[in-house]
Design a protein around this motif. Structure first.
Motif, short mmCIF file in Angstrom:
data_model
loop_
_atom_site.label_atom_id
_atom_site.label_comp_id
_atom_site.label_asym_id
_atom_site.label_seq_id
_atom_site.Cartn_x
_atom_site.Cartn_y
_atom_site.Cartn_z
N ASP A 19 42.16 -7.51 50.22
CA ASP A 19 43.22 -7.70 51.21
C ASP A 19 42.68 -7.90 52.62
N GLU A 34 49.69 -7.71 53.47
CA GLU A 34 48.41 -7.33 52.87
C GLU A 34 47.54 -6.55 53.85
N GLY A 85 42.13 -3.78 45.85
CA GLY A 85 42.96 -4.17 46.99
C GLY A 85 42.26 -3.93 48.31
N THR A 132 44.93 -14.14 41.26
CA THR A 132 44.31 -12.83 41.51
C THR A 132 45.31 -11.71 41.32
N GLU A 133 46.50 -11.88 41.84
CA GLU A 133 47.48 -10.79 41.83
C GLU A 133 48.15 -10.59 40.47
N TYR A 134 48.41 -11.67 39.74
CA TYR A 134 49.30 -11.52 38.59
C TYR A 134 48.72 -11.98 37.25
N LEU A 141 55.27 -6.84 42.99
CA LEU A 141 54.37 -7.93 42.60
C LEU A 141 55.11 -9.04 41.86
N SER A 151 43.94 -9.03 36.35
CA SER A 151 44.76 -9.22 37.55
C SER A 151 44.98 -7.88 38.25
N HIS A 152 45.38 -7.98 39.52
CA HIS A 152 45.74 -6.77 40.27
C HIS A 152 46.92 -6.08 39.58
N HIS A 153 47.82 -6.85 39.01
CA HIS A 153 48.97 -6.29 38.30
C HIS A 153 48.52 -5.49 37.08
N TRP A 187 56.39 -10.92 44.63
CA TRP A 187 55.26 -11.48 45.39
C TRP A 187 54.84 -12.83 44.81
N ASN A 220 45.89 -16.64 45.23
CA ASN A 220 46.67 -15.40 45.32
C ASN A 220 47.44 -15.13 44.03
#
Length: 296
Positions: A243, A201, A239, A136-138, A107, A146-148, A110, A133
């Motif tokens: 995704d 993804e 996810g 959302t991810e980090y 990540l 966050s997804h992280h 990413w 992105n």
């Protein structure tokens, strides 16, 4: 221009790529040999034959989006599936912990890759897509973690500490994969970076079986049978939900902007190099889990 789907060396056309791959295989380069054995032939073939086989491998029968999905499914979701996918049908705490540590490093790259796309594109649609992105991810969005952060909490729930995750060093397979993605991000056009990163993804897409995959990323039963921690459920469900749209949106963007045969071929070749790296990185998740046995 054509690009080697193993090492990303740029060449004038597919004929030169076939000569290059034949030459690398003849001197015993493991990465080129393995790719050719997996995708083209287990026996040595001449450069002209290899060119014909590469053309067949890259041929788009219906549409580019379907080609990406088909190749991804063949690589990770056929029978037998990738070993990590097999383990995720009923994951142990060690598999979950290995996932948490190695994915932390994924990540980090990413979000850098997304940032390169953002910096290099002139498309407002793509800019908005990448900003979403990244958040959302980090970093988190709309008050949601966050997804992280969800990943870290999943790791903590199976016995890791936040410090263990954040101060870890990636295993060599993860480091090698990140090196390839870093190379793509720094040296290639935004559309090629997008082609390398966002189709990945598909791995967690809840709709992957609708396209012919024999397995899903995990058995949905683990989200409700108490076999994994609530934090692992939260991470996987996030996810599993997001995704689907993220990967499909990316494939639509690629299909629109890959508006010539040459650009389309480059997108395909970079994607193939990326899923090769991704395969290796998924192995690293399992390797890390094995190293953690008896330590959680």
């Amino acid at each position: 221009m054509s690009i080697c789907p193993v090492c990303l060396e740029k060449m004038l056309d597919l004929g030169m790529v076939s000569q290059h791959m034949s030459r690398e295989a003849s001197v015993g380069d493991e990465k080129h040999v393995a790719w050719l054995h997996r995708n083209i032939s287990s026996t040595r073939i001449s450069p002209p034959e290899l060119r014909r086989e590469l053309e067949r491998f890259l041929r788009v029968e219906s549409d580019l989006k379907s080609w990406f999905i088909s190749r991804f499914i063949h690589r990770f979701f056929s029978n037998p599936p990738h070993p990590f996918i097999a383990k995720m049908q009923k994951p142990t705490k060690e598999v979950i912990a290995g996932y948490a540590i190695e994915h932390h490093h994924f990540l980090k790259q990413w979000v850098k890759s997304c940032s390169y796309i953002l910096a290099k594109t002139d498309s407002e649609e793509v800019e908005k897509y990448e900003l979403e992105n990244i958040l959302t991810e980090y970093y988190g969005k709309d008050g949601k973690p966050s997804h992280h952060e969800l990943l870290i909490k999943m790791g903590i729930s199976v016995g890791l500490t936040r410090k263990q995750i954040l101060t870890s060093r990636p295993l060599q397979k993860t480091a090698d994969a990140i090196k390839l993605w870093k190379n793509v991000a720094e040296n290639l056009d935004w559309l090629l970076i997008l082609s390398a990163m966002h189709p990945l993804e598909l791995i967690a897409s809840s709709s992957i079986r609708e396209y012919g995959a024999e397995f899903g990323y995990f058995n949905p039963a683990i989200l409700r049978d108490n076999s994994i921690t609530p934090e692992a459920v939260n991470f996987l469900f996030e996810g599993y939900s997001l995704d689907v749209s993220h990967s499909k949106d990316a494939l639509d963007i690629i299909s629109v902007h890959a508006d010539s045969p040459n650009v389309r071929e480059e997108c395909q070749e970079v994607f193939l190099a990326s899923i090769n790296a991704f395969d290796m990185y998924l192995d690293a998740r399992l390797d890390r889990g094995l190293l953690l046995e008896g330590k959680l």
